[in-house]
Design a protein around this motif. Structure first.
Motif: not given
Length: 162
Positions: A1-28
């Motif tokens: 796999m290309s390094q650019d694709i790995v970086q984009e997938v990692t970025f996408f997974l981090h954005s999903i994680l950011m959405g999870l964290v944002i919603t979890f914080a609002y639940d508190w």
């Protein structure tokens, strides 16, 4: 796999994680609102502070991962993370946590009441004793005042006769 694709997938997974964290914080925040009821103004201030902090977090993630460039798949990843969190937990997390925290607070309040009960009884006894002393002092004062008045009248009569 290309390094650019790995970086984009990692970025996408981090954005999903950011959405999870944002919603979890609002639940508190929702848990806090269930435990302590307050008005619309305070809720609006809480939301404003929350979204300001979330905006800083999202900007930091975008700056660190993508040099500050907003990519729509990052927004979609955050939305997907929020959606995934709400689908899996719905309001169960808020209900369970607020119930348990409420029960823990109730238990701690009861323990504090039990611990402070002897102090409360002692304070009540001291207060009754002070009231008793004040009533006695009032009677002594009235008695002294009457005796002094009688003494002054007697003294006047004696002085006036001489």
């Amino acid at each position: 796999m290309s390094q650019d694709i790995v970086q984009e997938v990692t970025f996408f997974l981090h954005s999903i994680l950011m959405g999870l964290v944002i919603t979890f914080a609002y639940d508190w925040i929702l848990i806090f609102r269930r435990l302590l009821k307050h008005g619309r103004i305070l809720m609006s201030v809480e939301d404003l502070i929350y979204w300001f902090i979330c905006g800083i977090g999202v900007f930091y993630m975008l700056y660190r991962e993508n040099s500050g460039v907003l990519r729509w798949f990052a927004v979609m990843g955050a939305a997907l993370g929020m959606f995934f969190y709400k689908i899996t937990l719905k309001n169960r997390f808020v209900y369970i946590m607020s119930t348990y925290i409420h029960k823990i607070m109730w238990f701690m309040f009861r323990v504090i009441q039990i611990v402070l009960k002897p102090i409360k009884c002692l304070f009540s006894a001291v207060r009754r004793f002070v009231r008793f002393l004040l009533r006695k002092l009032k009677k002594v004062k009235e008695f002294g005042k009457k005796r002094l008045t009688v003494f002054i009248k007697t003294l006047r009569m004696v002085l006036c006769k001489q």
